[in-house]
Design a protein around this motif. Structure first.
Motif, short mmCIF file in Angstrom:
data_model
loop_
_atom_site.label_atom_id
_atom_site.label_comp_id
_atom_site.label_asym_id
_atom_site.label_seq_id
_atom_site.Cartn_x
_atom_site.Cartn_y
_atom_site.Cartn_z
N TYR B 47 0.87 -1.18 0.00
CA TYR B 47 0.00 0.00 0.00
C TYR B 47 0.90 1.22 0.00
N ASP B 48 0.34 2.40 -0.26
CA ASP B 48 1.19 3.57 -0.51
C ASP B 48 0.92 4.71 0.47
N TYR B 50 2.38 8.13 2.82
CA TYR B 50 3.21 9.30 2.54
C TYR B 50 3.91 9.69 3.83
N HIS B 56 6.97 9.99 -0.89
CA HIS B 56 6.12 8.82 -1.14
C HIS B 56 6.92 7.54 -1.02
N MET B 58 6.18 3.00 -0.97
CA MET B 58 5.30 1.85 -0.89
C MET B 58 5.64 1.15 0.41
N ALA B 141 3.79 7.83 -8.10
CA ALA B 141 3.36 7.21 -6.84
C ALA B 141 1.90 6.79 -6.87
N THR B 142 1.01 7.65 -7.33
CA THR B 142 -0.42 7.35 -7.28
C THR B 142 -0.76 6.21 -8.23
N ASP B 145 0.64 2.95 -6.96
CA ASP B 145 -0.18 2.47 -5.85
C ASP B 145 -1.41 1.73 -6.37
N ARG B 149 -1.99 -2.23 -5.95
CA ARG B 149 -3.20 -2.60 -5.19
C ARG B 149 -4.06 -3.57 -6.03
#
Lengths: 421, 191
Positions: B47-48, B50, B56, B58, B141-142, B145, B149
């Motif tokens: 999961y990611d 911050y 950022h 993982m 990053a987003t 993620d 996921r």
């Protein structure tokens, strides 16, 4: 208000009341107007704007690097990471070769040590090495300490002492390394205290966090930590009492901080019901106990070296009481309410000290001890309300009667003084 | 130059060289291929989060994170050594955990990262790997993620998600990258 500005206003009053003559007023006015211009707040504001501007530009550059960090190859990232340390190296060489002043030397020390810390952190990031914070800080502090001595840097020393707190860890603490790190800055303190240098005042501030850190060496069991804390705080008040008598106590960082700390500790201890907070069983070979023994020695030395006062005796009584508790067998602890006695006694001693030396801050600290004790007992559910009620009424009556008698005594003294005049 | 400054300069150069020694030594030892005892692919679930200071990353759950030790004799308060091997699919597997340094084979040295849970059956140990964070740039990053996921939550996914780690001869490690189907996460997202 600026002191120069205040003095210029005061000159008019002095002249109107003929304390000074006209030529003196003019000479003083000319001198202080010049000083006012030199120390104008504008200079300070401009300096602040310069600093904020530079920090803002640097922050922007860091964010730009941050955004593009992954796009660069490993050698480029390693090179960029070493820039702050290399800048520190260049600044240091320039400052030392050109014989620059202390401000440049401080900057050199901070930039070199900070640059090394950045380089290590970024290498960890580049290679995805995930150590823990206390290991990282241990390494950074060992790197930083030589620069404190080489550049005689008080700024880096302050950061070093703050950094020590990041080496504290409940499980992975390395007591021997922490003891070495605690000992490393001590020659700096001894040297400057001995030489009575300009660093005396900031070093007084820094001595306290260094003492506090020593409590958390190793796995810090509660008993020795609390005992050492009480000894250090008592030592701080004891030393502060004598420093405060020659200066404004507000300028002495130990006095107020230690008084507040001791009042707070004793109030909390007065609530502890079942467990003996000073139990040292099972912690006999712990470094915290070694620090405790050293603190006791320091306290004893200070007790014998200074003139005897009421406050000193009460503080000693409190320390001895805590020391006796360490020997108390398990399960026999029920002395929590006894902590009201040192709270009250130290409070009264501080009040009297404040009245005698005409120091309002000392008087207020004494008041704080007494009010703290009263507030703690008001909320103390271990004592029934029926027992607390007559105590509070009685204590209030004693205070009012005492105050009336004291006012009468002051009035009589004043009248006697007037008659003599 | 003043004589005191000459002494200071000499001491400074010495201290600077010592300060530089650790980062230089670290980089050289990590870059030296001869120091690598083996490269392993660890299965992950992620999961990611911050981090305000580090940006950022993982947070990875590295697998396998449990091991059953038949004789149950392990002091988790001491330094532990995780002996590693490869399973039939090519992923990392734990061959054994001991308090004694293994004489041969790749191993991971762990300090305070192995726990014995009261709710686990007798002999089971839980491992918290020291490479449980993988730092990412905010640009990906987003997306990363979401992709990770998707793969880790799907029960019938054929995608292979793993973290490639070089285990050094001294029990240390170096994270290579996070891979999806043989491509780095960045390459996977760019395709």
């Amino acid at each position: 208000m600026n002191n120069n500005k205040w003095f210029l206003q005061e000159l008019q009053v002095l002249r109107s009341q003929e304390v000074i003559d006209e030529p003196t007023e003019l000479a003083l006015r000319k001198y202080y107007e010049k000083r006012l211009a030199e120390t104008s707040g504008i200079n300070h504001i401009m300096m602040c704007i310069w600093i904020v501007g530079i920090v803002s530009i640097l922050s922007g550059i860091i964010l730009f690097f941050n955004y593009n960090w992954d796009s660069w190859s490993k050698p480029v990232r390693l090179m960029l990471s070493s820039i702050p340390m290399l800048c520190g190296f260049a600044l240091s060489l320039w400052a030392l070769i050109k014989g620059k002043g202390q401000k440049f030397l401080e900057g050199s020390a901070l930039l070199t040590a900070g640059g090394a810390a950045i380089l290590i952190a970024l290498i960890s990031q580049i290679y995805q090495i995930q150590g823990n914070l206390n290991d990282y800080m241990t390494l950074v502090l060992f790197i930083a300490i030589p620069f404190v001595y080489i550049f005689n840097s008080i700024g880096l020393l302050a950061l070093y002492i703050i950094g020590l707190f990041f080496t504290i860890h409940y499980i992975e603490a390395k007591a021997v390394i922490q003891l070495i790190q605690l000992a490393l800055p001590l020659p700096f303190f001894v040297f400057h205290f001995y030489r009575r240098s300009n660093y005396l005042s900031p070093l007084r501030f820094l001595a306290m966090p260094l003492c506090v850190f020593s409590l958390f060496i190793g796995k810090f069991p509660e008993g020795p930590v609390l005992l050492t804390l009480v000894i250090f705080l008592s030592l701080g008040i004891q030393e502060g009492q004598f420093l405060a008598s020659s200066k404004n106590s507000g300028r002495n960082p130990w006095y107020s901080l230690c008084s507040l700390g001791l009042a707070w500790t004793l109030i909390i201890l007065s609530f502890v019901d079942n467990d003996n907070p000073f139990a040292i069983k099972g912690a006999l070979f712990n470094p915290s106990l070694l620090v405790c023994v050293l603190a006791s020695g320091l306290y004893l030395w200070s007790f014998l070296a200074r003139p005897m006062t009421l406050l000193k005796w009460f503080l000693l009584g409190n320390v001895l009481f805590c020391l006796i508790l360490t020997c108390l067998p398990e399960g026999l602890y029920s002395c929590h309410l006894f902590f009201n006695i040192p709270l009250l006694c130290i409070g009264i001693a501080l009040l009297l000290d404040g009245i005698q030396k005409r120091l309002l801050s000392t008087f207020n600290l004494g008041l704080l001890f007494i009010i703290g004790m009263l507030a703690a007992r008001f909320f103390d559910m271990n004592i029934s309300a029926l027992s607390r009620a007559p105590f509070f009424v009685g204590f209030g009556v004693v205070l009012l009667v005492g105050n009336l008698k004291f006012s009468k005594y002051l009035r009589n003294t004043q009248e006697a003084a007037n008659e003599t005049n | 130059m003043k004589p005191t400054n000459k002494i200071r300069l000499a001491l400074y150069i010495l201290a600077f060289a010592l300060a530089l020694a650790y980062p230089v030594h670290t980089v050289i030892s990590l870059e030296n291929e001869a120091n690598i005892a083996g490269t392993f692919m660890f299965k992950v679930a992620a999961y990611d989060p911050y981090d305000i200071m580090r940006g950022h990353y993982m947070a990875l759950r590295i697998l396998p994170d449990k091991f059953k030790k038949e004789d149950n004799s392990l002091d988790v308060r001491k330094k532990c050594y995780l002996q590693l091997g490869t399973d039939k699919d090519g992923f990392a597997e734990i061959l054994g955990i001991t308090n004694e340094k293994p004489e041969n084979g790749p191993y991971l040295a762990l300090n305070g990262r192995i726990a014995r849970r009261s709710y686990e059956p007798e002999g089971y140990f839980t491992i918290h790997y020291p490479f449980s964070k993988f730092y990412l740039n905010e640009k990906i990053a987003t997306q990363a993620d979401a992709e990770v996921r998707r793969i880790s939550s799907a029960t019938d996914s054929t995608d292979k998600l793993y973290l490639q780690v070089d285990i050094l001869k001294d029990g240390n490690f170096k994270v290579d990258n996070l891979y999806i189907n043989g491509k780095t996460i960045r390459q996977h997202l760019e395709q």
